[in-house]
Design an enzyme around this catalytic site. Structure first.
Site, PDB file in Angstrom:
ATOM      1  N   PHE A 154      40.844  39.849  35.629  1.00 51.70           N
ATOM      2  CA  PHE A 154      42.039  40.456  36.187  1.00 51.70           C
ATOM      3  C   PHE A 154      43.074  39.392  36.349  1.00 51.70           C
ATOM      4  O   PHE A 154      44.422  39.563  36.030  1.00 51.70           O
ATOM      5  CB  PHE A 154      41.904  40.412  37.734  1.00 51.70           C
ATOM      6  CG  PHE A 154      41.720  38.984  38.526  1.00 51.70           C
ATOM      7  CD1 PHE A 154      43.177  38.402  38.925  1.00 51.70           C
ATOM      8  CD2 PHE A 154      40.696  38.394  39.100  1.00 51.70           C
ATOM      9  CE1 PHE A 154      43.402  37.320  39.446  1.00 51.70           C
ATOM     10  CE2 PHE A 154      40.786  36.902  39.523  1.00 51.70           C
ATOM     11  CZ  PHE A 154      41.921  36.342  39.784  1.00 51.70           C
ATOM     12  N   GLU A 181      39.021  46.291  37.279  1.00 54.72           N
ATOM     13  CA  GLU A 181      39.313  47.311  38.160  1.00 54.72           C
ATOM     14  C   GLU A 181      40.397  46.753  39.096  1.00 54.72           C
ATOM     15  O   GLU A 181      41.161  47.855  39.998  1.00 54.72           O
ATOM     16  CB  GLU A 181      38.115  47.590  38.745  1.00 54.72           C
ATOM     17  CG  GLU A 181      37.274  46.630  39.728  1.00 54.72           C
ATOM     18  CD  GLU A 181      36.350  45.875  38.962  1.00 54.72           C
ATOM     19  OE1 GLU A 181      36.644  45.532  37.945  1.00 54.72           O
ATOM     20  OE2 GLU A 181      35.399  45.543  39.760  1.00 54.72           O
ATOM     21  N   CYS A 286      42.216  30.460  33.706  1.00 53.96           N
ATOM     22  CA  CYS A 286      41.030  29.758  33.288  1.00 53.96           C
ATOM     23  C   CYS A 286      41.260  28.397  32.625  1.00 53.96           C
ATOM     24  O   CYS A 286      40.450  27.591  32.667  1.00 53.96           O
ATOM     25  CB  CYS A 286      40.299  30.578  32.405  1.00 53.96           C
ATOM     26  SG  CYS A 286      41.079  30.595  30.878  1.00 53.96           S
TER      27      CYS A 286
HETATM   28  P1  NAD Z   1      34.741  38.619  37.075  1.00 57.11           P
HETATM   29  O1  NAD Z   1      33.496  38.115  36.141  1.00 57.11           O
HETATM   30  O2  NAD Z   1      34.733  38.934  38.400  1.00 57.11           O
HETATM   31  O3  NAD Z   1      35.130  40.223  36.152  1.00 57.11           O
HETATM   32  C1  NAD Z   1      35.183  40.052  35.175  1.00 57.11           C
HETATM   33  C2  NAD Z   1      34.964  41.467  34.461  1.00 57.11           C
HETATM   34  O4  NAD Z   1      33.473  41.717  34.721  1.00 57.11           O
HETATM   35  C3  NAD Z   1      35.777  42.517  35.240  1.00 57.11           C
HETATM   36  O5  NAD Z   1      35.974  43.667  34.128  1.00 57.11           O
HETATM   37  C4  NAD Z   1      34.750  43.322  36.170  1.00 57.11           C
HETATM   38  O6  NAD Z   1      34.801  44.360  36.372  1.00 57.11           O
HETATM   39  C5  NAD Z   1      33.528  42.944  35.506  1.00 57.11           C
HETATM   40  N1  NAD Z   1      32.275  42.427  36.456  1.00 57.11           N
HETATM   41  C6  NAD Z   1      32.299  41.933  37.531  1.00 57.11           C
HETATM   42  N2  NAD Z   1      31.145  41.551  38.277  1.00 57.11           N
HETATM   43  C7  NAD Z   1      30.246  41.993  37.376  1.00 57.11           C
HETATM   44  C8  NAD Z   1      28.840  42.209  37.374  1.00 57.11           C
HETATM   45  N3  NAD Z   1      28.078  41.610  38.530  1.00 57.11           N
HETATM   46  N4  NAD Z   1      28.185  42.739  36.466  1.00 57.11           N
HETATM   47  C9  NAD Z   1      28.792  43.214  35.366  1.00 57.11           C
HETATM   48  N5  NAD Z   1      30.127  43.003  35.163  1.00 57.11           N
HETATM   49  C10 NAD Z   1      30.959  42.660  36.443  1.00 57.11           C
HETATM   50  O7  NAD Z   1      36.124  37.701  36.636  1.00 57.11           O
HETATM   51  P2  NAD Z   1      37.457  37.976  37.459  1.00 57.11           P
HETATM   52  O8  NAD Z   1      37.352  37.584  38.662  1.00 57.11           O
HETATM   53  O9  NAD Z   1      38.138  39.037  37.145  1.00 57.11           O
HETATM   54  O10 NAD Z   1      38.312  36.749  36.636  1.00 57.11           O
HETATM   55  C11 NAD Z   1      38.388  35.392  36.928  1.00 57.11           C
HETATM   56  C12 NAD Z   1      37.339  34.447  36.316  1.00 57.11           C
HETATM   57  O11 NAD Z   1      37.399  34.661  34.699  1.00 57.11           O
HETATM   58  C13 NAD Z   1      37.413  32.882  36.500  1.00 57.11           C
HETATM   59  O12 NAD Z   1      36.185  32.624  36.573  1.00 57.11           O
HETATM   60  C14 NAD Z   1      38.166  32.674  35.308  1.00 57.11           C
HETATM   61  O13 NAD Z   1      37.772  31.137  35.038  1.00 57.11           O
HETATM   62  C15 NAD Z   1      37.412  33.314  34.426  1.00 57.11           C
HETATM   63  N6  NAD Z   1      38.283  33.373  33.275  1.00 57.11           N
HETATM   64  C16 NAD Z   1      37.956  32.804  31.680  1.00 57.11           C
HETATM   65  C17 NAD Z   1      38.681  32.908  30.717  1.00 57.11           C
HETATM   66  C18 NAD Z   1      38.218  32.402  29.568  1.00 57.11           C
HETATM   67  O14 NAD Z   1      38.893  32.355  28.411  1.00 57.11           O
HETATM   68  N7  NAD Z   1      36.956  31.173  29.743  1.00 57.11           N
HETATM   69  C19 NAD Z   1      39.912  33.515  30.683  1.00 57.11           C
HETATM   70  C20 NAD Z   1      40.243  34.141  31.843  1.00 57.11           C
HETATM   71  C21 NAD Z   1      39.501  34.313  32.969  1.00 57.11           C
END
Ligand code: NAD
Length: 499
Positions: A154, A181, A286
């Site tokens: 997100f 989402e 991140c």
């Molecule tokens: P998230 O892991 O909750 O969701 C990421 C994606 O995975 C979304 O599209 C979501 O629908 C899907 N998802 C969520 N739970 C899932 C599951 N159990 N099984 C399969 N798919 C699932 O992450 P978020 O809250 O949207 O984003 C924030 C996180 O992303 C933070 O931890 C941040 O550090 C990380 N992030 C990392 C980078 C990087 O480059 N390393 C960049 C941006 C964000």
């Protein structure tokens, strides 16, 4: 007070058109007000199957598109992104909550990736070796992998999709983008602009969904590669599931980034950097700094300077130009972030600045908090908080600072602040972290380098975008060639046959 007046349906974008089908759904909020502004429908198994089949079909022609056609589309797309910058930034702010300035910043970092992809003729060049044996030449080409699932978080609803989409389609792949989402609309607009730029139908599809949708993509036999960015537990699961199903995968996870301030640093410069990198975008980056490591005797002065600056920050709606940062993404996340501040005292941490007073505002606001004396074993140190909470750890010397960084299970980014080039050089070599800033608090590589952390911040060996992006989205073929003189050749081609 939360309102639910006429939320709009946020459709999928499939085969060049908006598509309102779907089963389960989720509400999308304006984090600055708490109002429901949209309803996003999740693809069910049948729709996933249909879209993957259509993508496979589109791949058969897109893989054969000329490099000049792809280049023209990407140049046109780049121009459309620039022309629609204000509109795109508005969409980001409305669903994500970040300030309009941050939304524009996100767009420009995404744009870099489109510009890099415009050089695809250069990036897709193969190699050639003449006369490796008598009459034998060898050349290599890179071909697209096929259908790529791009699953995004997100916090950068436009930039992270652009990290993946630009290089993947430039390499001749077809993409199924599954955005977060929580703020799905930017991806739809991105896809519409690519269609307007001339991208054939079905080469980029935006399929909305949740964990169940992701599970279907990861196990689908007709998906060839998965690019994922999100939290560490999900990244680990995505990598393990995708690779167990025979796909190549890169899964970027969460972070806990340290900013090490050596005793010789300019503390005003360091404090400014800590404020921007710790609280900018409400800490939902991140590459945000979440721990400032004060080395030696500078701790008290550094904390004082950061606190003075934190007191001056304005927290408000992202579309108010006076706001330094906006709300966090959801009410649940706001409460989770606040719990690290309210629980800090019990962990023996000094709460220098408490931002939880803003919880009473409508919307999902939490103010800047500064926690002094965090250390491994405390929740506020160990967990990725992903909010405007900056911790300060105090250590005696350089070695202790490096040990703290290297003992941390994450290894996304780290920064060192110093006036000593030799110390900075040693630091860059000593830390087990993927991206390092020297007097640069958020060292996100430019698009011509690749982005990736170490340890629990990346699963898989391939970093994202840049040269490693092109490498991930293509596979190599090596062709060994010999043209022997036909023994029955009667036709005189005009060159000596004995050669
Ligand atoms: P998230 O892991 O909750 O969701 C990421 C994606 O995975 C979304 O599209 C979501 O629908 C899907 N998802 C969520 N739970 C899932 C599951 N159990 N099984 C399969 N798919 C699932 O992450 P978020 O809250 O949207 O984003 C924030 C996180 O992303 C933070 O931890 C941040 O550090 C990380 N992030 C990392 C980078 C990087 O480059 N390393 C960049 C941006 C964000």
């Amino acid at each position: 007070m939360m309102k639910t007046t006429t939320p709009s349906v946020i459709p999928h974008y499939l085969n060049g058109k908006l598509d309102e089908r779907g089963g389960a759904s989720a509400s999308v909020f304006n984090p600055a007000t708490g109002d429901v502004t949209g309803e996003v429908f999740f693809a069910d198994e049948a729709l996933v199957d249909e879209v993957v089949a259509a993508a496979r079909h589109a791949f058969n022609s897109w893989r054969n598109s000329s490099l000049s056609q792809r280049t023209s589309i990407l140049f046109a797309f780049r121009q459309l992104l620039v022309e629609h910058a204000n509109e795109l930034a508005g969409i980001i702010t409305a669903e994500n909550g970040k300030t309009n300035a941050d939304a524009h910043g996100e767009l420009s970092r995404g744009l870099e990736n489109v510009e890099y992809a415009c050089g695809l003729v250069e990036h897709l060049k193969g190699g050639f070796s003449n006369q490796v044996a008598d009459g034998v030449d060898v050349h290599s080409v890179r071909e697209p992998v096929g259908v790529v699932a791009a699953i995004t978080p997100f916090n950068f609803p436009l930039m992270v999709p652009l990290w993946m989409v630009a290089n993947a389609i430039a390499s001749g792949n077809v993409v199924i983008l599954k955005p977060s989402e929580r703020d799905p609309s930017a991806s739809n607009r991105l896809a519409e602009l690519l269609t307007e730029a001339g991208l054939p139908e079905g080469v980029l599809n935006v399929l909305h969904g949740n964990a169940t949708t992701v599970q279907e993509l990861l196990t689908h036999p007709d998906i060839d590669a998965v690019s994922f960015v999100g939290s560490t537990p999900v990244a680990r699961y995505v990598y393990e599931t995708a690779t167990a199903h025979g796909k190549r995968a890169q899964a970027l996870g969460g972070a806990k980034n340290h900013m090490v301030v050596l005793p010789d640093a300019d503390l005003d410069v360091a404090a400014d950097a800590a404020i921007n990198a710790g609280f900018g975008a409400a800490g939902e980056r991140c590459m945000a700094i979440s721990i400032v490591v004060a080395v030696g005797a500078i701790g008290d002065e550094l904390v004082k300077k950061i606190a003075e600056r934190a007191d001056k920050l304005t927290v408000g709606p992202g579309n108010d130009p006076t706001s330094d940062f906006g709300p966090v993404i959801t009410k649940e996340h706001r409460d989770r972030v606040a719990s690290y501040v309210t629980g800090a005292k019990a962990e023996g941490i000094k709460v220098v600045r408490d931002g939880t007073a803003l919880l009473n505002r409508p919307g999902f606001f939490v103010g800047p908090s500064l926690l002094d004396g965090v250390a491994p074993g405390m929740k506020a140190y160990d967990d990725e908080i992903f909010g405007p909470v900056l911790g300060v750890a105090r250590v005696e010397n350089y070695d202790a600072a490096v040990k703290l960084v290297n003992d941390n299970p994450y290894g996304n980014g780290v920064a060192v602040f110093t006036r000593d080039g030799n110390a900075a050089r040693h630091f860059s070599r000593d830390v087990s972290v993927g991206m390092i800033g020297v007097n640069v608090p958020i060292p996100v590589p430019v698009a011509s380098y690749s982005f990736g952390g170490w340890k629990n911040s990346l699963f898989g060996h391939s970093h994202i975008y840049g040269p490693e992006g092109f490498s991930f989205y293509t596979r190599a073929k090596v062709i060994t060639t010999r043209w022997p003189q036909p023994s029955d050749s009667q036709i005189d081609l005009g060159f000596p046959r004995t050669r």
